[in-house]
Design a protein around this motif. Sequence first.
Motif, PDB file in Angstrom:
ATOM      1  N   ARG A   5       0.831  -1.203   0.000  1.00 41.07           N
ATOM      2  CA  ARG A   5       0.000   0.000   0.000  1.00 41.07           C
ATOM      3  C   ARG A   5       0.864   1.250   0.000  1.00 41.07           C
ATOM      4  N   TYR A  48     -12.800  12.434  -0.174  1.00 41.27           N
ATOM      5  CA  TYR A  48     -12.161  12.972   1.025  1.00 41.27           C
ATOM      6  C   TYR A  48     -13.022  14.007   1.752  1.00 41.27           C
ATOM      7  N   ILE A  56      -7.893   9.020  10.460  1.00 39.42           N
ATOM      8  CA  ILE A  56      -7.248   7.705  10.372  1.00 39.42           C
ATOM      9  C   ILE A  56      -5.814   7.822  10.879  1.00 39.42           C
ATOM     10  N   ASN A  60      -2.546   9.746   6.407  1.00 38.91           N
ATOM     11  CA  ASN A  60      -3.740   9.793   5.557  1.00 38.91           C
ATOM     12  C   ASN A  60      -4.208  11.218   5.303  1.00 38.91           C
ATOM     13  N   TYR A 164      -1.902  -1.695  -5.347  1.00 39.78           N
ATOM     14  CA  TYR A 164      -3.060  -1.749  -4.450  1.00 39.78           C
ATOM     15  C   TYR A 164      -3.701  -3.135  -4.454  1.00 39.78           C
ATOM     16  N   ARG A 180     -13.786  -5.894   1.433  1.00 35.47           N
ATOM     17  CA  ARG A 180     -14.243  -4.636   0.855  1.00 35.47           C
ATOM     18  C   ARG A 180     -14.353  -4.831  -0.636  1.00 35.47           C
TER      19      ARG A 180
ATOM     20  N   GLN B   2     -11.610  -0.733  14.002  1.00 33.43           N
ATOM     21  CA  GLN B   2     -11.476   0.457  13.174  1.00 33.43           C
ATOM     22  C   GLN B   2     -11.527   0.130  11.685  1.00 33.43           C
ATOM     23  N   GLU B   3     -10.987  -1.049  11.316  1.00 27.66           N
ATOM     24  CA  GLU B   3     -10.898  -1.417   9.911  1.00 27.66           C
ATOM     25  C   GLU B   3     -12.264  -1.395   9.224  1.00 27.66           C
ATOM     26  N   LYS B   5     -15.142   0.126  10.137  1.00 28.16           N
ATOM     27  CA  LYS B   5     -15.992   1.324  10.095  1.00 28.16           C
ATOM     28  C   LYS B   5     -15.415   2.455   9.250  1.00 28.16           C
ATOM     29  N   ALA B   6     -14.099   2.460   9.064  1.00 27.17           N
ATOM     30  CA  ALA B   6     -13.519   3.582   8.335  1.00 27.17           C
ATOM     31  C   ALA B   6     -12.887   3.127   7.024  1.00 27.17           C
ATOM     32  N   HIS B   7     -12.895   4.014   6.056  1.00 25.02           N
ATOM     33  CA  HIS B   7     -12.158   3.756   4.823  1.00 25.02           C
ATOM     34  C   HIS B   7     -10.730   4.217   5.075  1.00 25.02           C
ATOM     35  N   ASP B   8      -9.882   3.257   5.383  1.00 29.16           N
ATOM     36  CA  ASP B   8      -8.538   3.626   5.825  1.00 29.16           C
ATOM     37  C   ASP B   8      -7.542   3.713   4.678  1.00 29.16           C
ATOM     38  N   GLU B   9      -8.018   3.473   3.443  1.00 28.49           N
ATOM     39  CA  GLU B   9      -7.102   3.604   2.305  1.00 28.49           C
ATOM     40  C   GLU B   9      -7.381   4.896   1.566  1.00 28.49           C
ATOM     41  N   LEU B  10      -6.434   5.281   0.721  1.00 29.76           N
ATOM     42  CA  LEU B  10      -6.590   6.580   0.054  1.00 29.76           C
ATOM     43  C   LEU B  10      -7.381   6.479  -1.243  1.00 29.76           C
TER      44      LEU B  10
END
Lengths: 215, 10
Positions: A5, A48, A56, A60, A164, A180, B2-3, B5-10
């Motif tokens: 990542r 964003y 985060i 980020n 990614y 996801r 946390q993983e 509930k949040a979008h932790d990637e960009l």
Amino acid sequence: MNIFRFAGDMTHLISILVLLLKIYATKSCSGISRKTQELYALVFLARYVDIFTEFISVYNTIMKIVFIASTLAIVWCMRGHRVVRRSYDKELDTFRHYFLIAASLVLALLVHEKFTFQEILWAFSIYLEAVAILPQLVLLQRSGNVDNLTGQYVFFLGAYRGLYILNWIYRYFTEPHFSRWIACVSGLVQTALYADFFYYYFLSWKNNAKLKLPA
Amino acid sequence: DQESKAHDEL
């Protein structure tokens, strides 16, 4: 955060820096699709919106600001800078990008993780990012010749997508509840769009020749 | 966690 990542984020950042460098150094944006750049600006602004509500990490937050600011700077140069604007290949950049925006929005309203304003914007940004490179690829194909920096730009963007995918594979095996599928399926589609470009990029590299795309 | 509930990637 794993190495894939981080490397993906870095190649993404490099791609944008290469593009800024090209525009700044040559005072030209020939070969660059303004429509793709505007789509990316929309992608970042939509994704964003959580910048003030969701924290985060410092990393980020900084990256989000950098992505929004650099992409807006590119769009501004292509639209507002007197010299740069003249080099824009308007007649080659005719992809109907509003269609992509509309389709992504409809899909986001139908397929999302939660029916909330932010989640729908997030899904919209994921779908739009998957197809945002299309005007750029079509422009390159039409013009045939690809200058070095433009080639590097698309190469680094494609590398970011590939890394990614490695990141998701890694997370799938190392995190207990990693799922996801919206991001992963969109990411696979997005990476597949680069396959053709990568093939010709590899050929030109192997033959040490200028990158040319077939008409 | 946390993983999820949040979008932790960009």
